[in-house]
Design a protein around this motif. Sequence first.
Motif, PDB file in Angstrom:
ATOM      1  N   LEU A   1      55.895  35.389  32.977  1.00 54.52           N
ATOM      2  CA  LEU A   1      55.640  34.018  33.517  1.00 54.52           C
ATOM      3  C   LEU A   1      55.060  33.394  34.054  1.00 54.52           C
ATOM      4  CD1 LEU A   1      60.136  33.512  33.212  1.00 54.52           C
ATOM      5  CD2 LEU A   1      57.818  33.135  31.570  1.00 54.52           C
ATOM      6  N   ASP A   2      53.985  34.010  34.681  1.00 51.72           N
ATOM      7  CA  ASP A   2      52.910  33.780  35.532  1.00 51.72           C
ATOM      8  C   ASP A   2      51.823  32.925  35.096  1.00 51.72           C
ATOM      9  OD1 ASP A   2      54.085  34.779  38.058  1.00 51.72           O
ATOM     10  OD2 ASP A   2      52.808  37.025  37.846  1.00 51.72           O
ATOM     11  N   ASP A   3      51.972  33.616  33.699  1.00 52.47           N
ATOM     12  CA  ASP A   3      51.159  32.890  33.444  1.00 52.47           C
ATOM     13  C   ASP A   3      51.475  31.194  33.246  1.00 52.47           C
ATOM     14  OD1 ASP A   3      49.651  35.072  32.366  1.00 52.47           O
ATOM     15  OD2 ASP A   3      50.837  34.353  30.256  1.00 52.47           O
ATOM     16  N   VAL A   4      52.677  30.497  33.114  1.00 49.98           N
ATOM     17  CA  VAL A   4      52.925  29.823  32.975  1.00 49.98           C
ATOM     18  C   VAL A   4      52.649  28.713  34.115  1.00 49.98           C
ATOM     19  CG1 VAL A   4      54.941  27.777  33.472  1.00 49.98           C
ATOM     20  CG2 VAL A   4      54.297  29.865  31.877  1.00 49.98           C
ATOM     21  N   VAL A   5      52.989  29.611  35.844  1.00 50.02           N
ATOM     22  CA  VAL A   5      52.158  28.221  37.199  1.00 50.02           C
ATOM     23  C   VAL A   5      50.466  28.838  36.880  1.00 50.02           C
ATOM     24  CG1 VAL A   5      52.338  29.008  38.985  1.00 50.02           C
ATOM     25  CG2 VAL A   5      54.260  29.830  38.308  1.00 50.02           C
ATOM     26  N   ARG A   6      49.972  29.429  36.409  1.00 47.76           N
ATOM     27  CA  ARG A   6      48.549  29.026  35.615  1.00 47.76           C
ATOM     28  C   ARG A   6      48.053  28.340  35.581  1.00 47.76           C
ATOM     29  NH1 ARG A   6      48.773  35.342  36.712  1.00 47.76           N
ATOM     30  NH2 ARG A   6      48.708  35.176  34.744  1.00 47.76           N
TER      31      ARG A   6
ATOM     32  N   ALA B   1      56.223  25.730  21.339  1.00 52.68           N
ATOM     33  CA  ALA B   1      55.197  25.527  22.497  1.00 52.68           C
ATOM     34  C   ALA B   1      54.207  24.921  22.144  1.00 52.68           C
ATOM     35  CB  ALA B   1      55.367  27.145  22.479  1.00 52.68           C
ATOM     36  N   GLN B   2      53.818  25.703  20.514  1.00 51.07           N
ATOM     37  CA  GLN B   2      52.732  25.600  19.116  1.00 51.07           C
ATOM     38  C   GLN B   2      52.204  24.407  19.613  1.00 51.07           C
ATOM     39  OE1 GLN B   2      51.833  27.193  16.387  1.00 51.07           O
ATOM     40  NE2 GLN B   2      49.635  26.545  16.205  1.00 51.07           N
ATOM     41  N   ARG B   3      53.177  23.070  19.299  1.00 51.10           N
ATOM     42  CA  ARG B   3      52.679  21.547  18.816  1.00 51.10           C
ATOM     43  C   ARG B   3      53.291  21.037  20.170  1.00 51.10           C
ATOM     44  NH1 ARG B   3      56.767  19.976  14.080  1.00 51.10           N
ATOM     45  NH2 ARG B   3      55.499  18.143  14.405  1.00 51.10           N
ATOM     46  N   THR B   4      52.842  21.265  21.196  1.00 49.37           N
ATOM     47  CA  THR B   4      52.966  20.480  23.029  1.00 49.37           C
ATOM     48  C   THR B   4      52.417  21.887  23.582  1.00 49.37           C
ATOM     49  OG1 THR B   4      55.017  21.861  23.338  1.00 49.37           O
ATOM     50  CG2 THR B   4      56.023  19.997  22.071  1.00 49.37           C
ATOM     51  N   GLY B   5      51.625  22.314  22.865  1.00 52.95           N
ATOM     52  CA  GLY B   5      50.351  23.291  23.790  1.00 52.95           C
ATOM     53  C   GLY B   5      51.128  24.237  25.017  1.00 52.95           C
ATOM     54  N   GLY B   6      51.571  24.651  25.149  1.00 53.20           N
ATOM     55  CA  GLY B   6      52.725  25.367  25.313  1.00 53.20           C
ATOM     56  C   GLY B   6      52.056  26.391  24.865  1.00 53.20           C
ATOM     57  N   LEU B   7      53.636  27.733  26.118  1.00 48.07           N
ATOM     58  CA  LEU B   7      53.290  29.307  25.509  1.00 48.07           C
ATOM     59  C   LEU B   7      54.234  29.658  25.102  1.00 48.07           C
ATOM     60  CD1 LEU B   7      51.311  30.399  27.859  1.00 48.07           C
ATOM     61  CD2 LEU B   7      51.002  30.559  26.077  1.00 48.07           C
TER      62      LEU B   7
ATOM     63  N   TYR C   1      57.419  25.440  27.271  1.00 44.83           N
ATOM     64  CA  TYR C   1      57.136  27.288  27.035  1.00 44.83           C
ATOM     65  C   TYR C   1      58.428  27.285  26.798  1.00 44.83           C
ATOM     66  CZ  TYR C   1      53.040  25.593  29.786  1.00 44.83           C
ATOM     67  OH  TYR C   1      51.276  25.061  30.833  1.00 44.83           O
ATOM     68  N   SER C   2      58.149  28.480  26.004  1.00 49.40           N
ATOM     69  CA  SER C   2      59.625  28.425  24.685  1.00 49.40           C
ATOM     70  C   SER C   2      59.703  30.089  25.170  1.00 49.40           C
ATOM     71  CB  SER C   2      59.568  27.690  23.569  1.00 49.40           C
ATOM     72  OG  SER C   2      58.668  28.559  23.087  1.00 49.40           O
ATOM     73  N   ILE C   3      61.272  30.560  25.366  1.00 51.10           N
ATOM     74  CA  ILE C   3      61.746  32.170  25.455  1.00 51.10           C
ATOM     75  C   ILE C   3      62.338  31.844  24.640  1.00 51.10           C
ATOM     76  CG2 ILE C   3      62.392  33.481  26.982  1.00 51.10           C
ATOM     77  CD1 ILE C   3      61.992  31.599  29.307  1.00 51.10           C
ATOM     78  N   HIS C   4      62.235  33.159  23.841  1.00 49.09           N
ATOM     79  CA  HIS C   4      63.698  33.367  22.985  1.00 49.09           C
ATOM     80  C   HIS C   4      64.681  34.727  23.543  1.00 49.09           C
ATOM     81  CE1 HIS C   4      64.688  35.610  18.093  1.00 49.09           C
ATOM     82  NE2 HIS C   4      65.615  34.790  18.589  1.00 49.09           N
ATOM     83  N   GLY C   5      65.505  34.527  23.246  1.00 52.28           N
ATOM     84  CA  GLY C   5      66.741  35.216  24.013  1.00 52.28           C
ATOM     85  C   GLY C   5      66.594  36.138  23.331  1.00 52.28           C
ATOM     86  N   GLY C   6      66.286  36.359  21.811  1.00 52.13           N
ATOM     87  CA  GLY C   6      66.777  36.855  20.796  1.00 52.13           C
ATOM     88  C   GLY C   6      67.073  38.875  21.147  1.00 52.13           C
ATOM     89  N   GLU C   7      66.477  40.170  20.206  1.00 55.57           N
ATOM     90  CA  GLU C   7      66.250  40.868  20.613  1.00 55.57           C
ATOM     91  C   GLU C   7      64.311  41.816  21.359  1.00 55.57           C
ATOM     92  OE1 GLU C   7      65.459  42.284  16.704  1.00 55.57           O
ATOM     93  OE2 GLU C   7      67.475  42.629  16.437  1.00 55.57           O
ATOM     94  N   GLN C   8      64.929  42.747  22.439  1.00 56.93           N
ATOM     95  CA  GLN C   8      63.807  42.457  22.886  1.00 56.93           C
ATOM     96  C   GLN C   8      62.619  42.606  22.436  1.00 56.93           C
ATOM     97  OE1 GLN C   8      65.013  44.985  26.634  1.00 56.93           O
ATOM     98  NE2 GLN C   8      66.258  43.128  26.889  1.00 56.93           N
ATOM     99  N   GLY C   9      61.321  42.960  23.458  1.00 58.63           N
ATOM    100  CA  GLY C   9      60.187  43.114  22.730  1.00 58.63           C
ATOM    101  C   GLY C   9      58.906  42.242  22.559  1.00 58.63           C
TER     102      GLY C   9
END
Length: 298
Positions: free
Chosen positions: A75-80, A57-63, A14-22
């Motif tokens: 990030l609740d989507d990750v918990v679910r 994320a896509q190649r490993t089935g994550g978000l 599950y990857s988080i891009h820390g660049g520009e917000q949005g």
Amino acid sequence: RLYNNLSALRVTVYSIHGGEQGGGPTSPEDSGSTDTMMTMSTDIGQLMEAGNSRELAQRTGGLYFKVNPSLARQLDDVVRDLDDYYSLGYKPTGAPGQARRIKVKVNVDGARVRHRETVRERTRTEKAAGVVVASMVQPQPRVAQKISSREPVIPPAVATAANPLGVAVQTDRPIRHGWDHLLAFNFSINLDALSFARRGNEYRADFAMHFALVGADGSVYPLESREQTLRMPAAEMPKGPGNLVSYAWHVDVSPLRISAEVPANQKGMRLTVTVEDRGSGTRSVVTVPLGKELQSRG
């Protein structure tokens, strides 16, 4: 190289891009790609970073997520996701190390499936390294350990028609954990009621625990099930009636997770525990009340 290593492990990124917000959470099913992100940023470096994060994320089935004010809630989507994983197995052919593409189809209207794109069998060297690391970080195996004496955690249960296995349960108060609740409990069972069967050099008893909450109005909310195994070396098995077992087993009594959709703080809520002896099919059903108050944590 990173993805090649991950494809040999049961890892979802599950990857988080820390660049520009949005931007909100983007799953592999979404049509968003680099061209849609062009309207949000003109920095080529950030676009490449975001594209790599999304691809991993896509190649490993994550978000894939972007930093934004609503990220904590998203990030609740990750918990679910943790409640919706399935492990699919196959019988490999050919030489180890060969990558195999995966395609999953489901016959459910409106369903969407996220899964890793490829899987690679681990080489002998990788398997050996994994065994070494596992032996360093894993706790001692759940083999019976001799003890001198121990006070019972909870009073022993009396075997009845509804409780032939002599199961006893006590619960603490549910503790709020994010959107959900955690419910700690104590558990005991009469060992002489379980079916120990010899398998090789040990005796083994298998049983399952099924948990559910029951409301005052009779509504039932299934929680989870846990499989348990008790092992004893054959040489230490009691010889005849009257000989006691001087061993302690570690049973999984980690807190139960109660999802936000279940009214855990409803008045009169009770915990029902169904224990099934896999060897004999004997089943016990025990229902106990929950704590009267809820505590918040963090």
